[in-house]
Design a protein around this motif. Structure first.
Motif, PDB file in Angstrom:
ATOM      1  N   LEU A  12     -10.995  -0.217   3.938  1.00 38.99           N
ATOM      2  CA  LEU A  12      -9.886  -0.380   4.868  1.00 38.99           C
ATOM      3  C   LEU A  12     -10.093   0.602   6.009  1.00 38.99           C
ATOM      4  N   LEU A  13     -10.060   0.106   7.221  1.00 42.47           N
ATOM      5  CA  LEU A  13     -10.245   0.999   8.368  1.00 42.47           C
ATOM      6  C   LEU A  13      -9.386   0.542   9.537  1.00 42.47           C
ATOM      7  N   GLY A  57      -7.915   8.865  10.497  1.00 40.17           N
ATOM      8  CA  GLY A  57      -8.165   8.971  11.934  1.00 40.17           C
ATOM      9  C   GLY A  57      -9.197  10.008  12.322  1.00 40.17           C
ATOM     10  N   ALA A 110      -9.522   5.052   5.034  1.00 36.03           N
ATOM     11  CA  ALA A 110      -9.290   6.175   5.961  1.00 36.03           C
ATOM     12  C   ALA A 110     -10.530   7.042   6.170  1.00 36.03           C
ATOM     13  N   LYS A 159       0.877  -1.177   0.000  1.00 32.34           N
ATOM     14  CA  LYS A 159       0.000   0.000   0.000  1.00 32.34           C
ATOM     15  C   LYS A 159       0.911   1.222   0.000  1.00 32.34           C
ATOM     16  N   THR A 185      -8.811   3.193  12.861  1.00 26.01           N
ATOM     17  CA  THR A 185      -9.143   3.934  14.082  1.00 26.01           C
ATOM     18  C   THR A 185     -10.561   3.667  14.575  1.00 26.01           C
TER      19      THR A 185
HETATM   20  C1  LIG Z   1      -4.044   5.670   4.670  1.00 24.65           C
HETATM   21  C2  LIG Z   1      -3.991   5.160   6.026  1.00 24.65           C
HETATM   22  O1  LIG Z   1      -3.008   5.259   6.717  1.00 24.65           O
HETATM   23  C3  LIG Z   1      -5.174   4.470   6.490  1.00 24.65           C
HETATM   24  O2  LIG Z   1      -5.180   3.179   5.974  1.00 24.65           O
HETATM   25  C4  LIG Z   1      -5.288   4.330   7.954  1.00 24.65           C
HETATM   26  O3  LIG Z   1      -4.423   3.349   8.396  1.00 24.65           O
HETATM   27  C5  LIG Z   1      -6.681   3.975   8.296  1.00 24.65           C
HETATM   28  O4  LIG Z   1      -7.372   5.114   8.435  1.00 24.65           O
HETATM   29  P1  LIG Z   1      -8.403   5.236   9.651  1.00 24.65           P
HETATM   30  O5  LIG Z   1      -7.600   5.031  10.878  1.00 24.65           O
HETATM   31  O6  LIG Z   1      -8.997   6.594   9.508  1.00 24.65           O
HETATM   32  O7  LIG Z   1      -9.411   4.147   9.464  1.00 24.65           O
END
Ligand SMILES: CC(=O)[C@@H](O)[C@H](O)COP(=O)(O)O
Length: 259
Positions: A207-208, A161, A187, A100, A210
């Motif tokens: 993809l998540l 985040g 994100a 990634k 936080t």
């Molecule tokens: C681009 C990035 O670093 C994201 O994959 C992050 O790891 C996840 O984002 P969130 O923590 O907002 O879900």
């Protein structure tokens, strides 16, 4: 019937949830959250691995790695050169052929630098990586990267985040409409409804990190995200009704005998 699997390059997954591995309260909670999420893809920052302190505990060591595909990411890179260096390190350690690409251009917003991202992708594609770039919700950038040959695009829903959810569903739907590779929304997801919405828009995966690691009860949230992503995908495949301005009776009276 549509294809139920998510395919990225040569890899195929049943689950459409990709999970980040940062910021969990402890390894036990993290392991259980990963288990209940039923994710098959775990992403982690190569830079944050304790490669110089091999005796320090490492979350990945707790897992049955046969069950997961690791998706190393280049978090911490601010230039294409740094991202490429990190990607090569990940490949040399035999972790996975996928990478990634994350090249952050601004410390406050953590938004990706589009030019450096393209540059890094060009080099990594030349070197036969399976390349998944993290990008802003920029429709033309997604298109250009596809033309380069990336294996998926990962537009952000909102800043990393921030938990703000999908700020620009229109842009996201434009990216999805013209996509010739999987679109993984990455994100900014804050709640299960955000994840479901991304899937209802037609995203191939989410993809998540936080939203689960920072939740009051990460394990429950991991399960909620799994269910939301499944529900969103099912809803997308089922084909939602068009939204209309005015009412239409649910039980039409046309043709009924009036007394
Ligand atoms: C681009 C990035 O670093 C994201 O994959 C992050 O790891 C996840 O984002 P969130 O923590 O907002 O879900």
């Amino acid at each position: 019937m549509t294809n139920q699997m998510l395919s990225i390059g040569p890899h195929t997954f049943k689950s459409r949830l990709l999970l980040g591995t940062g910021k969990f309260p402890d390894f036990e909670v993290q392991k259980e959250a990963v288990d209940v999420s039923e994710t098959e893809v775990l992403t982690f920052a190569v830079r944050r691995m304790n490669i110089f302190e091999p005796h320090q505990p490492n979350f990945l060591e707790m897992l049955d790695l046969e069950k997961y595909t690791l998706l190393p990411n280049t978090a911490g890179a601010a230039t294409a050169e740094e991202a490429v260096r990190i990607a090569r390190l990940a490949k040399a350690s035999g972790l996975c052929d996928m990478i990634k690409v994350e090249v952050i251009g601004d410390a406050k917003t953590l938004l990706p630098d589009p030019l450096e991202t393209v540059k890094a992708c060009e080099i990594l594609l030349e070197e036969n990586f399976i390349v998944l770039p993290y990008i802003s919700d920029d429709v033309l950038l997604a298109k250009r990267l596809q033309q380069l040959g990336v294996h998926a695009v990962m537009p952000g829903a909102s800043p990393i985040g921030s938990g703000q959810g999908i700020i620009n569903p229109l842009n996201l739907s434009f990216i999805i409409e013209q996509a010739s590779v999987p679109v993984i929304v990455d994100a900014g997801i804050g709640s299960p409804s955000d994840a479901a919405y991304a899937m209802e828009l037609g995203a191939d995966g989410v993809l998540l990190n936080t939203a689960v690691s920072g939740a009051k009860h990460p394990i429950q949230m991991a399960q909620a995200m799994k269910l939301a992503i499944e529900a969103g995908r099912l809803g997308f495949e089922a084909g939602r009704i068009p939204a209309k301005k005015y009412a239409t009776a649910s039980s039409p009276m046309d043709g009924m005998i009036t007394i």
